[in-house]
Design a protein around this motif. Sequence first.
Motif, PDB file in Angstrom:
ATOM      1  N   GLY A 107      58.784  41.612 -59.550  1.00  0.00           N
ATOM      2  CA  GLY A 107      57.297  42.232 -59.576  1.00  0.00           C
ATOM      3  C   GLY A 107      57.477  43.585 -58.460  1.00  0.00           C
ATOM      4  O   GLY A 107      56.300  44.250 -58.532  1.00  0.00           O
ATOM      5  N   ASP A 108      58.613  43.749 -57.751  1.00  0.00           N
ATOM      6  CA  ASP A 108      58.331  45.098 -56.989  1.00  0.00           C
ATOM      7  C   ASP A 108      58.761  46.341 -57.760  1.00  0.00           C
ATOM      8  O   ASP A 108      60.042  46.295 -58.272  1.00  0.00           O
ATOM      9  CB  ASP A 108      59.270  44.797 -55.967  1.00  0.00           C
ATOM     10  CG  ASP A 108      59.052  45.836 -54.588  1.00  0.00           C
ATOM     11  OD1 ASP A 108      58.804  46.923 -54.775  1.00  0.00           O
ATOM     12  OD2 ASP A 108      59.255  45.542 -53.568  1.00  0.00           O
ATOM     13  N   PRO A 109      57.754  47.192 -57.993  1.00  0.00           N
ATOM     14  CA  PRO A 109      58.192  48.279 -58.943  1.00  0.00           C
ATOM     15  C   PRO A 109      59.126  49.297 -58.197  1.00  0.00           C
ATOM     16  O   PRO A 109      59.643  50.185 -58.787  1.00  0.00           O
ATOM     17  CB  PRO A 109      56.833  49.089 -58.830  1.00  0.00           C
ATOM     18  CG  PRO A 109      56.072  48.499 -57.711  1.00  0.00           C
ATOM     19  CD  PRO A 109      56.512  47.174 -57.540  1.00  0.00           C
ATOM     20  N   ARG A 110      59.389  49.317 -56.916  1.00  0.00           N
ATOM     21  CA  ARG A 110      60.349  50.185 -56.314  1.00  0.00           C
ATOM     22  C   ARG A 110      61.853  49.593 -56.465  1.00  0.00           C
ATOM     23  O   ARG A 110      62.679  50.369 -56.352  1.00  0.00           O
ATOM     24  CB  ARG A 110      60.282  50.088 -54.700  1.00  0.00           C
ATOM     25  CG  ARG A 110      58.925  50.668 -54.283  1.00  0.00           C
ATOM     26  CD  ARG A 110      58.606  49.996 -52.757  1.00  0.00           C
ATOM     27  NE  ARG A 110      58.656  48.721 -52.557  1.00  0.00           N
ATOM     28  CZ  ARG A 110      58.365  48.176 -51.421  1.00  0.00           C
ATOM     29  NH1 ARG A 110      58.360  49.053 -50.275  1.00  0.00           N
ATOM     30  NH2 ARG A 110      58.169  46.945 -51.433  1.00  0.00           N
ATOM     31  N   VAL A 111      62.048  48.598 -57.157  1.00  0.00           N
ATOM     32  CA  VAL A 111      63.487  47.948 -57.208  1.00  0.00           C
ATOM     33  C   VAL A 111      63.921  47.927 -58.791  1.00  0.00           C
ATOM     34  O   VAL A 111      62.945  47.367 -59.533  1.00  0.00           O
ATOM     35  CB  VAL A 111      63.498  46.515 -56.736  1.00  0.00           C
ATOM     36  CG1 VAL A 111      64.876  46.068 -56.784  1.00  0.00           C
ATOM     37  CG2 VAL A 111      63.032  46.477 -55.227  1.00  0.00           C
ATOM     38  N   SER A 112      64.920  48.453 -59.065  1.00  0.00           N
ATOM     39  CA  SER A 112      65.573  48.459 -60.391  1.00  0.00           C
ATOM     40  C   SER A 112      67.026  48.319 -60.194  1.00  0.00           C
ATOM     41  O   SER A 112      67.736  48.553 -59.410  1.00  0.00           O
ATOM     42  CB  SER A 112      65.099  49.746 -61.042  1.00  0.00           C
ATOM     43  OG  SER A 112      65.734  50.992 -60.675  1.00  0.00           O
TER      44      SER A 112
END
Length: 416
Positions: free
Chosen positions: A374-379
């Motif tokens: 759920g952390d949008p900074r991590v991909s």
Amino acid sequence: MRFLFVHGTGVRRERHETLFALVKGALTARFPGAAVDSCFWGERFGATLGAGGRSVPGLGAPGDPAAPDAADAETAEWALLLADPLCELRVLAEAGWDTGPDEGDGFGMPGVQSAGAGVLQLLDRLGELPAIAPAGGELAALLRGAGLAAGFPAALEAVAGSAEAARAGERATGQPQARELATALARAVTAAALASAGAEADCTAVERDRLVELLTTRLGGDARVPGGRAAAVLGRLALRVTTQPLLNAWRPSLTVGATPALGDILRYQSRGEGLREFLHARITAEPGPTVLIGHSLGGIALVDLLALAAARGEPVPGVELLVTVGSQAPFLYELGALTGIAPGTKLPYAFPHWLNIYDRQDVLSYLAGPVFPGDPRVSDHRITSRQPFPACHSAYWKQAALYERIEQAVAEAEIG
């Protein structure tokens, strides 16, 4: 915009220059106006053998012979038996025994049975042992104490019913052969029980040898005499093909060779603050938006540095994007062994965007997204080098797909 490349474990000056040349060339081609720098830390913060390797057995320490001894040979022999409990019986089944003209088989001696009858009784006794062993006595106590009781009946059944045991019995032409067969059967049963128990076994070599003696005696063999023909063949083979003798012989060179890679990781885990301070100084030495690219251990150190700084409310100035390549940081986080982030906690508020590059064939690369859901900074982004490990761990830097994804991440983060 500025890129800062942080190399991974085991890298020293010459290797660093090769890797950085690849990275710099590819990034400069895609970002002509960007500065591309490197942070070489291997010689300053990397591991060395401070005592010259004196802690390594076989590397020349006084009183530590490098040549294999009898204990090494025995260990190798049992390693082979654990891998294939029927291997000695297979030798006897295929090769039989060499019987000289004056060896004799006991025929005509008072009270001595023929070999055929003795072997048949021996195999019968082996089949009866499952019902006898659990009843009590030293054998039962030994099996319980060594953690082998649960798998012992199945081990007996497997050996007693094997084609190898039957064929070896057919080829036993005299009482000496029958006695050796009893020892081989006992060793096979013991090895099968040990293999079944695996790491759950609590069996010393003394207990193992005593178990062989008790089984050999129960089978009518001579527990004082080790196996002959099969043991000789397997002993020579074991020293050549099993892992332990090779490890013993290669341990000095393997340890010295692995010291930069493994040693850097261990040193960082225990004394990583100096490297993180060094990285912080290099990152903040120049102003402007910075993209950090960390390979392997370099990625771990960067994640730790950025997380610790963000948690203190002092984010590292200028860092807009973190790119980890072939990194173990997510796995260490799961283990609770990542310095910068406690297990079960989220990334700090001021942590930058994080692109994690991995290769399914690279056993040192892990996924970051699933452990920070759920952390949008991590991909995460998968690279396929089509190289096996360990080559794939360094194959990222020649892959156009890596730089294409970095370019995309820079655009998404609007870094200019």
